[in-house]
Scaffold this motif. Structure first.
Motif, PDB file in Angstrom:
ATOM      1  N   LEU A  14       0.948  -1.197  -0.097  1.00  0.00           N
ATOM      2  CA  LEU A  14      -0.134  -0.048  -0.058  1.00  0.00           C
ATOM      3  C   LEU A  14       0.748   1.213  -0.014  1.00  0.00           C
ATOM      4  CD1 LEU A  14      -2.892   1.315   0.152  1.00  0.00           C
ATOM      5  CD2 LEU A  14      -2.475   1.225   2.645  1.00  0.00           C
ATOM      6  N   ILE A  15       2.009   1.338   0.876  1.00  0.00           N
ATOM      7  CA  ILE A  15       2.634   2.377   0.927  1.00  0.00           C
ATOM      8  C   ILE A  15       3.431   2.580  -0.501  1.00  0.00           C
ATOM      9  CG2 ILE A  15       4.834   3.597   2.005  1.00  0.00           C
ATOM     10  CD1 ILE A  15       3.856   2.003   4.635  1.00  0.00           C
ATOM     11  N   ALA A  16       4.018   1.489  -0.962  1.00  0.00           N
ATOM     12  CA  ALA A  16       4.611   1.454  -2.395  1.00  0.00           C
ATOM     13  C   ALA A  16       3.530   1.973  -3.431  1.00  0.00           C
ATOM     14  CB  ALA A  16       5.400   0.314  -2.707  1.00  0.00           C
ATOM     15  N   ALA A  17       2.291   1.750  -3.376  1.00  0.00           N
ATOM     16  CA  ALA A  17       1.417   2.036  -4.460  1.00  0.00           C
ATOM     17  C   ALA A  17       1.117   3.540  -4.095  1.00  0.00           C
ATOM     18  CB  ALA A  17       0.203   1.438  -4.370  1.00  0.00           C
ATOM     19  N   ILE A  18       1.047   4.036  -2.949  1.00  0.00           N
ATOM     20  CA  ILE A  18       0.634   5.406  -2.986  1.00  0.00           C
ATOM     21  C   ILE A  18       1.961   6.317  -3.442  1.00  0.00           C
ATOM     22  CG2 ILE A  18       0.445   7.183  -1.099  1.00  0.00           C
ATOM     23  CD1 ILE A  18      -1.203   5.070   0.377  1.00  0.00           C
ATOM     24  N   LEU A  19       3.059   5.672  -3.132  1.00  0.00           N
ATOM     25  CA  LEU A  19       4.132   6.439  -3.577  1.00  0.00           C
ATOM     26  C   LEU A  19       4.551   6.543  -5.127  1.00  0.00           C
ATOM     27  CD1 LEU A  19       6.926   5.548  -0.778  1.00  0.00           C
ATOM     28  CD2 LEU A  19       5.860   7.552  -1.017  1.00  0.00           C
ATOM     29  N   ALA A  20       4.205   5.370  -5.621  1.00  0.00           N
ATOM     30  CA  ALA A  20       4.428   5.247  -7.149  1.00  0.00           C
ATOM     31  C   ALA A  20       3.349   5.913  -7.630  1.00  0.00           C
ATOM     32  CB  ALA A  20       4.108   3.791  -7.659  1.00  0.00           C
ATOM     33  N   PHE A  21       1.950   6.080  -7.490  1.00  0.00           N
ATOM     34  CA  PHE A  21       1.071   7.081  -7.838  1.00  0.00           C
ATOM     35  C   PHE A  21       1.227   8.454  -7.642  1.00  0.00           C
ATOM     36  CE2 PHE A  21      -3.169   9.330  -7.958  1.00  0.00           C
ATOM     37  CZ  PHE A  21      -3.794   8.782  -9.242  1.00  0.00           C
ATOM     38  N   ILE A 100      16.524 -14.784   3.712  1.00  0.00           N
ATOM     39  CA  ILE A 100      16.545 -14.560   2.133  1.00  0.00           C
ATOM     40  C   ILE A 100      14.904 -14.433   1.667  1.00  0.00           C
ATOM     41  CG2 ILE A 100      16.804 -15.178  -0.259  1.00  0.00           C
ATOM     42  CD1 ILE A 100      19.460 -16.243   0.788  1.00  0.00           C
ATOM     43  N   ALA A 101      14.160 -15.393   2.119  1.00  0.00           N
ATOM     44  CA  ALA A 101      12.736 -15.429   1.868  1.00  0.00           C
ATOM     45  C   ALA A 101      11.927 -14.331   2.273  1.00  0.00           C
ATOM     46  CB  ALA A 101      12.045 -16.918   2.231  1.00  0.00           C
ATOM     47  N   LYS A 102      12.284 -14.081   3.652  1.00  0.00           N
ATOM     48  CA  LYS A 102      11.496 -12.934   4.280  1.00  0.00           C
ATOM     49  C   LYS A 102      11.806 -11.580   3.367  1.00  0.00           C
ATOM     50  CE  LYS A 102      10.402 -14.431   8.735  1.00  0.00           C
ATOM     51  NZ  LYS A 102       9.126 -14.089   8.547  1.00  0.00           N
ATOM     52  N   ALA A 103      12.954 -11.255   3.313  1.00  0.00           N
ATOM     53  CA  ALA A 103      13.602 -10.079   2.678  1.00  0.00           C
ATOM     54  C   ALA A 103      12.796  -9.943   1.104  1.00  0.00           C
ATOM     55  CB  ALA A 103      14.947  -9.964   2.288  1.00  0.00           C
ATOM     56  N   SER A 104      12.891 -11.312   0.486  1.00  0.00           N
ATOM     57  CA  SER A 104      12.393 -11.121  -0.915  1.00  0.00           C
ATOM     58  C   SER A 104      10.814 -11.031  -0.937  1.00  0.00           C
ATOM     59  CB  SER A 104      12.620 -12.514  -1.691  1.00  0.00           C
ATOM     60  OG  SER A 104      13.710 -12.497  -1.958  1.00  0.00           O
ATOM     61  N   ALA A 105      10.157 -11.627   0.291  1.00  0.00           N
ATOM     62  CA  ALA A 105       8.620 -11.291   0.243  1.00  0.00           C
ATOM     63  C   ALA A 105       8.467  -9.799   0.492  1.00  0.00           C
ATOM     64  CB  ALA A 105       8.209 -12.210   1.358  1.00  0.00           C
ATOM     65  N   LEU A 106       9.118  -9.242   1.300  1.00  0.00           N
ATOM     66  CA  LEU A 106       8.806  -7.721   1.301  1.00  0.00           C
ATOM     67  C   LEU A 106       9.371  -6.996   0.031  1.00  0.00           C
ATOM     68  CD1 LEU A 106      10.085  -7.366   4.917  1.00  0.00           C
ATOM     69  CD2 LEU A 106       7.868  -7.102   4.368  1.00  0.00           C
ATOM     70  N   ALA A 107      10.146  -7.432  -0.468  1.00  0.00           N
ATOM     71  CA  ALA A 107      10.722  -6.774  -1.838  1.00  0.00           C
ATOM     72  C   ALA A 107       9.650  -7.132  -2.811  1.00  0.00           C
ATOM     73  CB  ALA A 107      11.905  -7.196  -2.351  1.00  0.00           C
ATOM     74  N   ALA A 108       9.155  -8.041  -2.952  1.00  0.00           N
ATOM     75  CA  ALA A 108       7.997  -8.541  -3.993  1.00  0.00           C
ATOM     76  C   ALA A 108       6.929  -7.692  -3.592  1.00  0.00           C
ATOM     77  CB  ALA A 108       7.829  -9.966  -4.094  1.00  0.00           C
ATOM     78  N   ALA A 109       6.438  -7.482  -2.229  1.00  0.00           N
ATOM     79  CA  ALA A 109       5.170  -6.693  -1.979  1.00  0.00           C
ATOM     80  C   ALA A 109       5.388  -4.988  -2.490  1.00  0.00           C
ATOM     81  CB  ALA A 109       4.933  -6.622  -0.225  1.00  0.00           C
ATOM     82  N   ALA A 110       6.608  -4.761  -2.162  1.00  0.00           N
ATOM     83  CA  ALA A 110       7.084  -3.370  -2.418  1.00  0.00           C
ATOM     84  C   ALA A 110       7.014  -3.224  -4.019  1.00  0.00           C
ATOM     85  CB  ALA A 110       8.420  -3.027  -2.292  1.00  0.00           C
ATOM     86  N   PHE A 111       7.522  -3.981  -4.898  1.00  0.00           N
ATOM     87  CA  PHE A 111       7.493  -4.152  -6.254  1.00  0.00           C
ATOM     88  C   PHE A 111       6.146  -4.183  -6.703  1.00  0.00           C
ATOM     89  CE2 PHE A 111      11.993  -6.120  -6.819  1.00  0.00           C
ATOM     90  CZ  PHE A 111      12.460  -5.070  -6.745  1.00  0.00           C
ATOM     91  N   GLY A 112       5.352  -5.123  -6.144  1.00  0.00           N
ATOM     92  CA  GLY A 112       3.955  -5.198  -6.456  1.00  0.00           C
ATOM     93  C   GLY A 112       3.123  -3.831  -6.215  1.00  0.00           C
ATOM     94  N   GLY A 113       3.411  -3.213  -5.093  1.00  0.00           N
ATOM     95  CA  GLY A 113       2.776  -2.094  -4.705  1.00  0.00           C
ATOM     96  C   GLY A 113       3.157  -1.091  -5.765  1.00  0.00           C
ATOM     97  N   LEU A 114       4.325  -0.882  -6.410  1.00  0.00           N
ATOM     98  CA  LEU A 114       4.572   0.041  -7.178  1.00  0.00           C
ATOM     99  C   LEU A 114       4.046  -0.113  -8.353  1.00  0.00           C
ATOM    100  CD1 LEU A 114       8.531   0.139  -6.669  1.00  0.00           C
ATOM    101  CD2 LEU A 114       6.919   1.840  -6.095  1.00  0.00           C
ATOM    102  N   TRP A 115       3.874  -1.475  -8.937  1.00  0.00           N
ATOM    103  CA  TRP A 115       3.307  -1.785 -10.033  1.00  0.00           C
ATOM    104  C   TRP A 115       1.678  -1.348 -10.125  1.00  0.00           C
ATOM    105  CZ3 TRP A 115       6.290  -1.170 -13.864  1.00  0.00           C
ATOM    106  CH2 TRP A 115       7.336  -1.770 -14.270  1.00  0.00           C
ATOM    107  N   ILE A 116       1.109  -1.842  -8.782  1.00  0.00           N
ATOM    108  CA  ILE A 116      -0.361  -1.490  -8.941  1.00  0.00           C
ATOM    109  C   ILE A 116      -0.545   0.272  -8.688  1.00  0.00           C
ATOM    110  CG2 ILE A 116      -2.212  -1.393  -6.922  1.00  0.00           C
ATOM    111  CD1 ILE A 116      -1.096  -4.199  -6.072  1.00  0.00           C
ATOM    112  N   GLY A 117       0.315   1.018  -8.041  1.00  0.00           N
ATOM    113  CA  GLY A 117       0.316   2.396  -8.262  1.00  0.00           C
ATOM    114  C   GLY A 117       0.303   2.959  -9.687  1.00  0.00           C
ATOM    115  N   THR A 118       1.480   2.162 -10.395  1.00  0.00           N
ATOM    116  CA  THR A 118       1.411   2.555 -11.878  1.00  0.00           C
ATOM    117  C   THR A 118       0.058   2.249 -12.785  1.00  0.00           C
ATOM    118  OG1 THR A 118       3.921   2.223 -11.603  1.00  0.00           O
ATOM    119  CG2 THR A 118       2.950   2.070 -13.799  1.00  0.00           C
TER     120      THR A 118
END
Length: 173
Positions: A14-21, A100-118
């Motif tokens: 959500l935070i990433a989506a708001i920032l991307a938008f 690695i899995a926990k960090a990747s999950a958070l990174a994937a959520a951030a990427f997903g949020g960026l793409w959702i905002g886009t």
């Protein structure tokens, strides 16, 4: 250490989506066209994590005294107790895999949020602006890549769990 919670991932997305938008609302006309396959590296990371998770899952199950039987049921392994084989899993490897899995999950959520905002920005403008139509397809590919990365990361994290002992629930790595 517990499993990654969905609400934590949702907050990051959500935070990433708001920032991307907000960034696109302010600067879209100054940005170059988005690369069409920008989401592909995230998908490749997710596939790699899923493959590594599958191998780790099988090794942990093989060393726990139970092996998957026909139909996926756990059956006791026959062997000498205390012998370590070539498939023995180092606990430090499991700890690193969980990290690695926990960090990747958070990174994937951030990427997903960026793409959702886009997507939220370009979807309504796709009929009016030619660049927005192309960026809409790019954002959909990116969102799919982020979803694959998230699935791979969550599978890797869950692969690190040891199977339950008789009468107990699953333990966490």
């Amino acid at each position: 250490m517990g499993l990654t919670r969905w609400r934590d991932l949702a907050v990051v997305a959500l935070i990433a989506a708001i920032l991307a938008f907000g960034l696109l609302l302010w600067n879209y006309n100054r940005l170059p066209a988005l690369p069409r396959l920008a989401g592909l590296p995230a998908a490749l990371i997710g596939i790699g994590e899923a493959i590594f998770g599958w191998g780790l899952y099988r090794r942990i199950r093989a060393n726990s005294g139970a092996a998957p039987g026909p139909g996926g049921s756990e059956q006791p392994r026959i062997g000498v107790a205390g012998q370590s084989g070539p498939d023995e899993v180092d606990p430090l490897t499991v700890a690193r895999a969980v990290t690695i899995a926990k960090a990747s999950a958070l990174a994937a959520a951030a990427f997903g949020g960026l793409w959702i905002g886009t997507l939220c920005y370009v979807w309504p403008r796709a009929g009016d602006v030619a660049a927005a139509a192309g960026d809409r397809a790019t954002a959909l590919i990116g969102l799919l890549g982020a979803a694959v990365m998230l699935a791979g990361a969550l599978w890797l994290e869950r692969s690190c769990r040891t199977p339950p002992d008789q009468g107990q629930g699953p333990s966490r790595a």
